[in-house]
Design an enzyme around this catalytic site. Structure first.
Site, PDB file in Angstrom:
ATOM      1  N   LEU A 118       0.789  -1.231   0.000  1.00 35.50           N
ATOM      2  CA  LEU A 118       0.000   0.000   0.000  1.00 35.50           C
ATOM      3  C   LEU A 118       0.822   1.282   0.000  1.00 35.50           C
ATOM      4  O   LEU A 118       0.528   2.207  -0.747  1.00 35.50           O
ATOM      5  CB  LEU A 118      -0.972   0.018   1.196  1.00 35.50           C
ATOM      6  N   ASP A 119       1.850   1.353   0.836  1.00 34.49           N
ATOM      7  CA  ASP A 119       2.568   2.613   0.950  1.00 34.49           C
ATOM      8  C   ASP A 119       3.880   2.645   0.181  1.00 34.49           C
ATOM      9  O   ASP A 119       4.743   3.462   0.437  1.00 34.49           O
ATOM     10  CB  ASP A 119       2.836   2.929   2.437  1.00 34.49           C
TER      11      ASP A 119
END
Lengths: 296, 296, 296, 296
Positions: free
Chosen positions: C239-240
């Protein structure tokens, strides 16, 4: 500036008030000890402290925030020996109290909009009982923020004099502490400047190098400047030469045409003026001759 | 500027050279297609491209980096139809080739130090065959960087004229492409300015507002400026009014005394001048009347 | 992304359209010449041009703005030989056309507010047919800006899967080109990440050093960081860790408590996300493996 | 840190000395009054004052500059009641006194050069009796600034241990107050870290996100970071995790290759480390657990 006592200060009470205390006097030994002694006498606790000794004018400047369970009269009584001994100018204010502010505008709304937007959002401790303008264009903006707006055309010496009188009357009528020239495109008379000395702030564009005369953004474009900015300053009789409060610049390049420079410059004007007004409203700006001491 | 052909370009060869190509001409449709056609003709590959159309002067500016397995003569031949059709001024340089730079200094070494330090560190594509000064103080600094240093006192009109002649002679003698006034505290004569037009860069301090006359840092302190900076510009006969190349500012406050402002200003001067020299040495600075186009 | 043809492009016409053209292909000589030839064939004039050759992936990236009196079909026809010869991915868009954007939120409204405020002020070329949230709190904010808002609780694997299906359906239903996770506090499944590859953008706080785990602002306070910031990036299954689009930081000091750090950090998140969305909506962001090319 | 008394302090005298006084103690009411009372007792005048109350540790921090016509013994005697009553740690220093600084380097000279250049220019109140290095490359740079340079190869555990012993001996021998790791590419042993606790400062690069392992600039390039920076921090046994003193970042874009990122990062390292050293040498850095209080 007037500094009206809030209603809740009129009796002694035990709930502590968060005070701002500013003090200016000749620089001599022992001041800090004397002031902190007065704070102790008021059962206060210093939560923020800043001071500066100006070598230029041999003046001492101090700003404290003090949490103290006393009303104004009691705090003033505690401070009285300091005031007397050091011949000090002392101001007490309550942290967060909105400063009563008169805004002067003409046609351009970017500065007024920023002031009112931040005031409403709780980021700017002012209240605005009146906006005065020599043009009608910004009535709608003031109305959106529920601020009274008064339009007085300025077209000749007589109407100019009438406007200046109206400004002075409004200052009295509304207990105004601060007058903000938010792109007010009229030169104030020396008499008005003198009357508002130290409590009127102006914003104007800034360039490196400076440009005199009409259409400075066009001149700045022609010289290919790489930085444009804005300066907020106190009003003096020489309109753009008063003590500087805040300055900002932003980088530009050859791709910007004069209208884009205007747009970029207006953003800098808005944020610079709002910053200066915030610091004044928080009692963070003190005058040292032609210079400002800013206790951020 | 002269643009000497590197030795390795004198024969046709197959190893590609990394070329910088700058082109200036009246703005008309089809230029990009024509230039890119010349690049194709030279078997070149465009690795970097920037362009700008100036609405002020109806001039088109372009800077390309081209990897091409041709020598200068072959590339110029490929470009000849473009030059002719668009009446374009075209310059070819080799990426990374050090620009031959004459540095003029007086007593303050901050700008010279930054130039030589970065040159030695490989961050500034210049070579410095000579530092000329009207004072002896910086001989040691030049010596540390193994750069020839020549001291010529300037004390009267005759010695000033001799220095200016020496500058012109040094430019010829060393095939100088760029003259850098790195805090050279002498006003150049109009004749010398004209002779160096477009190939001499100067640095001076910048304030908002600008201050004229002696000791500007003291004036800036007295006005309580909140920003101080520096401007790098081409030298014209009006010494501090030539086309601006780069500007920087830094924030200051009321606690800084004039000598601290000087120190802070010198840092800005160094980095601003070095940045301007870098862009010039990389052929990123083009003139559009009194403005510069900077292809960063 | 889908790129629906505006109605006014359906016939040939003489009023010029301002096109954005982006092109990505393997880096080979002659591309610029070929593309500029196509522009000439479309009677176009290049008003803005940027290109980059990635040495990492041997890929060529180009973005042009072209004023050309042709409709989409005619421009595509002019470009067809380039597409074929260089196996290029070409996208045509009209400058200023709003990108169809789905916004996902949870409880914190600062990013949504900034997106909608700037969209309405004409500073952000997007349209938002739907805001989807796993919490009801921001319904009023969306309503103020007259944007449809849909609340779907996510409390267990089944409701999470239902939400993800709803996201995919909304993308289809509304011809969504960009999905913005404006502080959407749900981890997307790898399947959804894959489905939205290259057209979903996320914002998260950033610190130096980075902090893992819960309550990063409290950790940052405990370490006494001097800078806090935000990173906007494309969503990938990690996700990041997707390709970074924009980053900002702001200076803080020891006087800020964790809640002030949160407030400062949220300002950075808002402006960083809005900037990233603006660049995407203006077709200025291209992917080069795990990196972004940003043609500002 | 040791804090040797300057020779001119050994007798009572009437010429005032400009003292720096830092004080740390538990936060209780009345401290400011007590300290200012001690200043009055020393016939002192406070010229600069900063304070901070840490809510995390309930600790009060203060830094004063005091002009007082007393020697160290007399000032300490005046402060003794405060020290006793508040169990305060008090340090006295003389403003502008150069801090005795040992610099450790390896091959990269950018940080050493910036420190020595600014020291010589009077902008950095340190004196450097010795530069210690595990490589010979920077001997010339040290020599240019007339600073003794000692080269000790570190190639195995024995030579590493010898170097660490040499560092400790040099600290004793030269009354070192501050050890600066100016890109010293050796991991210090936990014992050495403990011995230098609170008086050794290190600089390292910083990225968003952080990168572990070898060649972080290459990793940063691969991820396409938009900001790179540097962090100066106190050395603790976990080398890069000590209390942060200063951080800076600079914007980069997709056109920078890894070697350019290194060069940009080095500039940030130099200015960040020099800034941290300046603040320490001016007694502006106090420790609050794992955080620093910086009285700028």
């Amino acid at each position: 500036m007037t500094d009206p006592t809030p209603a809740h200060e009129t009796h002694a009470h035990q709930t502590p008030t968060h005070w701002t205390l500013t003090l200016v006097c000749d620089d001599r030994p022992g001041i800090v000890h004397a002031v902190s002694g007065a704070v102790v006498a008021a059962n206060g606790n210093i939560t923020e402290s800043q001071q500066f000794s100006s070598a230029d004018t041999n003046t001492f400047f101090m700003r404290l925030q003090v949490m103290a369970p006393v009303d104004r009269a009691a705090f003033e009584q505690a401070l009285a020996p300091v005031v007397e001994r050091y011949d000090a100018r002392v101001q007490l204010d309550v942290v967060g109290r909105p400063m009563r502010t008169l805004v002067l505008v003409s046609k351009a709304g970017h500065c007024l909009n920023d002031l009112l937007y931040r005031q409403r959002g709780g980021q700017l401790p002012i209240e605005v009982p009146l906006v005065l303008s020599n043009h009608p264009e910004l009535a709608g903006l003031a109305s959106f923020y529920s601020v009274p707006f008064e339009h007085r055309p300025v077209t000749d010496p007589a109407s100019k004099q009438a406007m200046e009188q109206r400004i002075l009357d409004a200052v009295d009528e509304h207990d105004i502490e601060l007058v903000v020239l938010a792109r007010y495109m009229q030169i104030l008379s020396p008499e008005l400047c003198a009357a508002l000395q130290g409590r009127a702030v102006n914003i104007h564009h800034s360039f490196l190098p400076g440009f005199k005369g009409a259409n400075p953004y066009r001149q700045a474009h022609a010289r290919g400047v790489k930085l444009i900015g804005a300066t907020a300053h106190f009003v003096t009789s020489d309109l753009d030469e008063g003590p500087i409060i805040e300055q900002n610049v932003v980088r530009v390049d050859h791709t910007k045409d004069p209208s884009e420079l205007v747009s970029i410059g207006q953003d800098e004007e808005s944020r610079t003026l709002t910053q200066a007004v915030r610091w004044i409203a928080e009692d963070r700006v003190l005058l040292d001759g032609a210079r400002t001491i800013i206790f951020k």
